[in-house]
Design an enzyme around this catalytic site. Structure first.
Site, PDB file in Angstrom:
ATOM      1  N   CYS A  50       0.911  -1.404  -0.173  1.00 53.10           N
ATOM      2  CA  CYS A  50      -0.160   0.020   0.235  1.00 53.10           C
ATOM      3  C   CYS A  50       0.984   0.873  -0.210  1.00 53.10           C
ATOM      4  O   CYS A  50       1.759   1.223   0.912  1.00 53.10           O
ATOM      5  CB  CYS A  50      -1.135  -0.350   1.496  1.00 53.10           C
ATOM      6  SG  CYS A  50      -2.139   1.399   1.504  1.00 53.10           S
ATOM      7  N   CYS A  80      -0.083   3.821   2.450  1.00 49.76           N
ATOM      8  CA  CYS A  80       1.016   3.676   3.720  1.00 49.76           C
ATOM      9  C   CYS A  80       2.044   3.579   4.075  1.00 49.76           C
ATOM     10  O   CYS A  80       2.718   3.812   5.559  1.00 49.76           O
ATOM     11  CB  CYS A  80       0.713   2.126   3.686  1.00 49.76           C
ATOM     12  SG  CYS A  80      -1.142   1.287   3.745  1.00 49.76           S
TER      13      CYS A  80
END
Length: 108
Positions: A33, A36
């Site tokens: 991600c 993230c």
């Protein structure tokens, strides 16, 4: 993970929340991600700055599926704030440290 961030798993999630005497911020994330990865340093700075006031944790949703499923986490990064074991607020997507801090201040 650096010093002030606790790594959570499906196994230690509930006990960590129950034992915490201060609010807990959980960062739900995954290796693949992009946002993230962008938010990780912001979360680390927050953990350093609010050490002793907030327990900052990270939970990898790929390695631990039970907890995010039980909480209805559909997209990441998702930050969830818990107080006395109960969810009090959640925010989805990238946030700067100051934005996260502002959200957290309400629960300190």
């Amino acid at each position: 993970m650096a010093g002030n961030v606790t790594v959570l798993t499906d196994q230690n999630f509930k006990s960590t929340l129950q034992e915490a005497k201060i609010p807990v911020l959980v960062d739900f994330w995954a290796d693949w991600c992009g946002p993230c990865k962008m938010i990780a340093p912001e979360v680390q700075k927050l953990a350093d700055e609010l050490q002793g006031q907030v327990l900052v944790c990270k939970l990898n949703v790929d390695e631990n599926r039970e907890t995010p499923n039980s909480l209805g986490i559909m997209s990441i990064p998702t930050m969830v704030i818990f107080k006395e074991g109960q969810e009090v607020e959640r925010t989805i997507g990238y946030r700067k440290k100051d934005e996260l801090k502002e959200i957290l201040q309400k629960h300190l």
